[in-house]
Design a protein around this motif. Structure first.
Motif, PDB file in Angstrom:
ATOM      1  N   ALA A 105      16.644   7.950  -0.771  1.00 18.04           N
ATOM      2  CA  ALA A 105      17.077   7.675  -2.149  1.00 18.04           C
ATOM      3  C   ALA A 105      16.336   8.637  -3.063  1.00 18.04           C
ATOM      4  CB  ALA A 105      16.748   6.233  -2.514  1.00 18.04           C
ATOM      5  N   LEU A 106      17.061   9.215  -4.019  1.00 19.26           N
ATOM      6  CA  LEU A 106      16.475  10.225  -4.908  1.00 19.26           C
ATOM      7  C   LEU A 106      16.748   9.870  -6.361  1.00 19.26           C
ATOM      8  CD1 LEU A 106      17.897  13.290  -2.962  1.00 19.26           C
ATOM      9  CD2 LEU A 106      15.464  12.740  -3.128  1.00 19.26           C
ATOM     10  N   GLY A 107      15.793  10.142  -7.207  1.00 20.19           N
ATOM     11  CA  GLY A 107      16.022   9.921  -8.630  1.00 20.19           C
ATOM     12  C   GLY A 107      14.764  10.212  -9.423  1.00 20.19           C
ATOM     13  N   TYR A 108      14.898  10.100 -10.740  1.00 23.63           N
ATOM     14  CA  TYR A 108      13.755  10.308 -11.629  1.00 23.63           C
ATOM     15  C   TYR A 108      12.999   8.982 -11.728  1.00 23.63           C
ATOM     16  CZ  TYR A 108      16.121  14.650 -12.509  1.00 23.63           C
ATOM     17  OH  TYR A 108      16.711  15.880 -12.328  1.00 23.63           O
ATOM     18  N   ARG A 109      11.715   9.014 -11.610  1.00 22.06           N
ATOM     19  CA  ARG A 109      10.930   7.783 -11.492  1.00 22.06           C
ATOM     20  C   ARG A 109      10.935   6.973 -12.782  1.00 22.06           C
ATOM     21  NH1 ARG A 109       4.550   9.275 -11.421  1.00 22.06           N
ATOM     22  NH2 ARG A 109       4.397   7.052 -11.796  1.00 22.06           N
ATOM     23  N   ASP A 110      10.813   5.677 -12.611  1.00 23.69           N
ATOM     24  CA  ASP A 110      10.835   4.783 -13.761  1.00 23.69           C
ATOM     25  C   ASP A 110       9.837   3.648 -13.580  1.00 23.69           C
ATOM     26  OD1 ASP A 110      11.648   3.731 -16.161  1.00 23.69           O
ATOM     27  OD2 ASP A 110      13.262   2.555 -15.282  1.00 23.69           O
ATOM     28  N   GLU A 111       8.656   3.962 -13.093  1.00 24.74           N
ATOM     29  CA  GLU A 111       7.686   2.882 -12.889  1.00 24.74           C
ATOM     30  C   GLU A 111       6.290   3.449 -12.738  1.00 24.74           C
ATOM     31  OE1 GLU A 111       8.097   0.862  -9.138  1.00 24.74           O
ATOM     32  OE2 GLU A 111       8.666   2.694  -8.108  1.00 24.74           O
ATOM     33  N   ALA A 112       5.354   2.629 -13.143  1.00 24.16           N
ATOM     34  CA  ALA A 112       3.969   2.943 -12.802  1.00 24.16           C
ATOM     35  C   ALA A 112       3.844   2.486 -11.346  1.00 24.16           C
ATOM     36  CB  ALA A 112       3.029   2.149 -13.679  1.00 24.16           C
ATOM     37  N   HIS A 113       3.015   3.133 -10.581  1.00 26.68           N
ATOM     38  CA  HIS A 113       3.001   2.803  -9.165  1.00 26.68           C
ATOM     39  C   HIS A 113       1.581   2.720  -8.651  1.00 26.68           C
ATOM     40  CE1 HIS A 113       4.782   2.558  -5.188  1.00 26.68           C
ATOM     41  NE2 HIS A 113       3.858   3.397  -4.775  1.00 26.68           N
ATOM     42  N   THR A 114       1.375   1.749  -7.779  1.00 24.79           N
ATOM     43  CA  THR A 114       0.094   1.677  -7.081  1.00 24.79           C
ATOM     44  C   THR A 114       0.279   2.467  -5.800  1.00 24.79           C
ATOM     45  OG1 THR A 114      -0.108  -0.573  -7.896  1.00 24.79           O
ATOM     46  CG2 THR A 114      -1.672   0.104  -6.200  1.00 24.79           C
ATOM     47  N   MET A 115      -0.557   3.469  -5.615  1.00 29.21           N
ATOM     48  CA  MET A 115      -0.411   4.314  -4.432  1.00 29.21           C
ATOM     49  C   MET A 115      -0.740   3.538  -3.155  1.00 29.21           C
ATOM     50  SD  MET A 115       0.603   7.258  -5.116  1.00 29.21           S
ATOM     51  CE  MET A 115       0.739   8.554  -6.313  1.00 29.21           C
ATOM     52  N   THR A 116       0.004   3.822  -2.114  1.00 33.53           N
ATOM     53  CA  THR A 116      -0.281   3.187  -0.823  1.00 33.53           C
ATOM     54  C   THR A 116      -1.544   3.816  -0.221  1.00 33.53           C
ATOM     55  OG1 THR A 116       1.247   4.784   0.140  1.00 33.53           O
ATOM     56  CG2 THR A 116       2.103   2.570  -0.277  1.00 33.53           C
ATOM     57  N   PRO A 117      -2.322   3.020   0.518  1.00 41.66           N
ATOM     58  CA  PRO A 117      -3.573   3.565   1.071  1.00 41.66           C
ATOM     59  C   PRO A 117      -3.335   4.548   2.210  1.00 41.66           C
ATOM     60  CG  PRO A 117      -3.216   1.319   1.839  1.00 41.66           C
ATOM     61  CD  PRO A 117      -2.096   1.621   0.891  1.00 41.66           C
ATOM     62  N   ARG A 118      -4.280   5.374   2.476  1.00 35.54           N
ATOM     63  CA  ARG A 118      -4.233   6.295   3.612  1.00 35.54           C
ATOM     64  C   ARG A 118      -5.402   6.017   4.545  1.00 35.54           C
ATOM     65  NH1 ARG A 118       0.085   6.381   2.432  1.00 35.54           N
ATOM     66  NH2 ARG A 118       1.542   8.068   2.107  1.00 35.54           N
ATOM     67  N   LYS A 119      -5.166   6.241   5.833  1.00 34.73           N
ATOM     68  CA  LYS A 119      -6.237   6.077   6.819  1.00 34.73           C
ATOM     69  C   LYS A 119      -7.312   7.122   6.566  1.00 34.73           C
ATOM     70  CE  LYS A 119      -3.131   4.393  10.422  1.00 34.73           C
ATOM     71  NZ  LYS A 119      -2.474   4.680  11.696  1.00 34.73           N
ATOM     72  N   LEU A 151      -0.758  14.577  -3.846  1.00 36.73           N
ATOM     73  CA  LEU A 151      -1.488  13.455  -4.431  1.00 36.73           C
ATOM     74  C   LEU A 151      -0.601  12.590  -5.311  1.00 36.73           C
ATOM     75  CD1 LEU A 151      -4.707  15.486  -5.303  1.00 36.73           C
ATOM     76  CD2 LEU A 151      -4.292  14.058  -3.295  1.00 36.73           C
ATOM     77  N   LYS A 152       0.423  13.199  -5.895  1.00 33.58           N
ATOM     78  CA  LYS A 152       1.255  12.407  -6.811  1.00 33.58           C
ATOM     79  C   LYS A 152       2.517  11.843  -6.145  1.00 33.58           C
ATOM     80  CE  LYS A 152       4.060  15.866  -9.182  1.00 33.58           C
ATOM     81  NZ  LYS A 152       4.385  16.522 -10.432  1.00 33.58           N
ATOM     82  N   ARG A 153       2.837  12.292  -4.929  1.00 28.24           N
ATOM     83  CA  ARG A 153       4.053  11.795  -4.273  1.00 28.24           C
ATOM     84  C   ARG A 153       3.936  10.326  -3.891  1.00 28.24           C
ATOM     85  NH1 ARG A 153       5.909   9.684  -0.315  1.00 28.24           N
ATOM     86  NH2 ARG A 153       3.839   9.639   0.635  1.00 28.24           N
ATOM     87  N   PHE A 154       4.971   9.597  -4.140  1.00 29.20           N
ATOM     88  CA  PHE A 154       5.072   8.223  -3.636  1.00 29.20           C
ATOM     89  C   PHE A 154       6.546   7.899  -3.525  1.00 29.20           C
ATOM     90  CE2 PHE A 154       6.452   5.591  -7.229  1.00 29.20           C
ATOM     91  CZ  PHE A 154       6.259   6.448  -8.302  1.00 29.20           C
ATOM     92  N   SER A 155       6.853   6.771  -2.886  1.00 31.17           N
ATOM     93  CA  SER A 155       8.248   6.382  -2.659  1.00 31.17           C
ATOM     94  C   SER A 155       8.628   5.266  -3.641  1.00 31.17           C
ATOM     95  CB  SER A 155       8.423   5.886  -1.219  1.00 31.17           C
ATOM     96  OG  SER A 155       8.006   6.864  -0.299  1.00 31.17           O
ATOM     97  N   PRO A 156       9.291   5.605  -4.737  1.00 30.30           N
ATOM     98  CA  PRO A 156       9.602   4.565  -5.730  1.00 30.30           C
ATOM     99  C   PRO A 156      10.795   3.695  -5.349  1.00 30.30           C
ATOM    100  CG  PRO A 156      10.317   6.716  -6.518  1.00 30.30           C
ATOM    101  CD  PRO A 156       9.814   6.918  -5.130  1.00 30.30           C
ATOM    102  N   LYS A 157      10.841   2.524  -5.973  1.00 27.14           N
ATOM    103  CA  LYS A 157      12.007   1.648  -5.809  1.00 27.14           C
ATOM    104  C   LYS A 157      12.744   1.476  -7.128  1.00 27.14           C
ATOM    105  CE  LYS A 157      10.937  -0.962  -1.693  1.00 27.14           C
ATOM    106  NZ  LYS A 157      10.524  -2.217  -1.091  1.00 27.14           N
ATOM    107  N   LYS A 158      12.212   2.078  -8.188  1.00 25.32           N
ATOM    108  CA  LYS A 158      12.898   2.022  -9.486  1.00 25.32           C
ATOM    109  C   LYS A 158      13.129   3.448  -9.944  1.00 25.32           C
ATOM    110  CE  LYS A 158      10.996  -2.359 -10.978  1.00 25.32           C
ATOM    111  NZ  LYS A 158       9.907  -2.955 -11.752  1.00 25.32           N
ATOM    112  N   PHE A 159      14.301   3.654 -10.510  1.00 26.88           N
ATOM    113  CA  PHE A 159      14.662   5.008 -10.958  1.00 26.88           C
ATOM    114  C   PHE A 159      15.291   4.939 -12.337  1.00 26.88           C
ATOM    115  CE2 PHE A 159      14.929   4.906  -6.330  1.00 26.88           C
ATOM    116  CZ  PHE A 159      14.226   6.038  -5.962  1.00 26.88           C
ATOM    117  N   LYS A 160      15.119   6.009 -13.100  1.00 24.16           N
ATOM    118  CA  LYS A 160      15.805   6.121 -14.395  1.00 24.16           C
ATOM    119  C   LYS A 160      17.299   6.290 -14.174  1.00 24.16           C
ATOM    120  CE  LYS A 160      12.366   8.232 -17.335  1.00 24.16           C
ATOM    121  NZ  LYS A 160      11.581   9.448 -17.328  1.00 24.16           N
ATOM    122  N   GLN A 161      18.081   5.849 -15.117  1.00 23.87           N
ATOM    123  CA  GLN A 161      19.534   6.047 -15.027  1.00 23.87           C
ATOM    124  C   GLN A 161      19.843   7.479 -15.466  1.00 23.87           C
ATOM    125  OE1 GLN A 161      21.773   3.815 -13.536  1.00 23.87           O
ATOM    126  NE2 GLN A 161      19.709   3.189 -12.969  1.00 23.87           N
TER     127      GLN A 161
END
Ligand SMILES: Cc1cc2nc3c(=O)[nH]c(=O)nc-3n(C[C@H](O)[C@H](O)[C@H](O)COP(=O)(O)O)c2cc1C
Length: 172
Positions: A146-160, A13-23
């Motif tokens: 791409a792997l890293g520690y997340r750095d963003e609030a995220h809107t989850m993508t919808p599921r069918k 439920l918490k997995r998502f694909s982020p585009k921003k990561f912590k340094q």
């Protein structure tokens, strides 16, 4: 976080694909743990066809599409997953090598999440350049992640809806 109709584990439920990561770097121990988790995946005839390419940030970014490189430059690590298209036992084509890599990538992503590391898989990369740069003889590259520690609030993508992805013949 997504909601669940049937009480599935929170990791899904918490997995998502982020585009921003912590340094923040990923420790080598954790990186190897992700690959160990991936390698525990099932595979056709236990071929374990997968090979994981680790490289410098510069090398990895050079094989990504420009669109992906523009955000993946902030990731702590980028890995390329490849596999052998033939069975080692008889050199016959292994029709399931890519399928097995998908399973392995799923395992890698979930072990990463358990360590608070988020993953963003990418099909947008230059396969021919990767083969040449990393000397991937007899290996087919499938995807980068791409792997890293997340750095963003995220809107989850919808599921069918489940009804749209299940063919249920039991009551026909
Ligand atoms: C095989 C594969 C290829 C993908 N390629 C890209 C890509 O090139 N660029 C990108 O930004 N996301 C890529 N993604 C990420 C998907 O867009 C993302 O998983 C999907 O939109 C669902 O979002 P979520 O992972 O946050 O749930 C890819 C995912 C997979 C599994």
């Amino acid at each position: 976080m997504r909601t669940s109709q049937f009480t599935i584990d929170e990791q899904f439920l918490k997995r998502f694909s982020p585009k921003k990561f912590k340094q923040k770097a990923i420790e080598d121990y954790d990186l190897k743990a992700l690959i160990e988790a991936a390698s525990s995946a099932p595979s056709c005839f236990n071929e374990q066809p997968w090979v994981f390419v680790l490289g410098t940030k510069e090398e990895m970014l050079s094989v990504l599409s420009e669109a992906n490189a523009s955000w993946a430059k902030n990731a702590a690590e980028i890995i390329l997953i490849c596999s052998r298209p033939q069975f080692s036992r008889n050199q016959k084509p292994n029709r399931w090598h890519a399928y097995d890599c998908g399973t392995a990538m799923g395992y890698l992503i979930l072990e990463a999440l358990r360590r608070d590391i988020y993953a963003h898989p990418m099909g947008g990369f230059k396969a021919e350049k990767a083969v040449e740069l990393f000397e991937l003889k007899e290996l087919q590259p499938h995807a980068a992640v791409a792997l890293g520690y997340r750095d963003e609030a995220h809107t989850m993508t919808p599921r069918k809806a489940l009804d749209d992805i299940i063919i249920d013949r039991r009551s026909v």
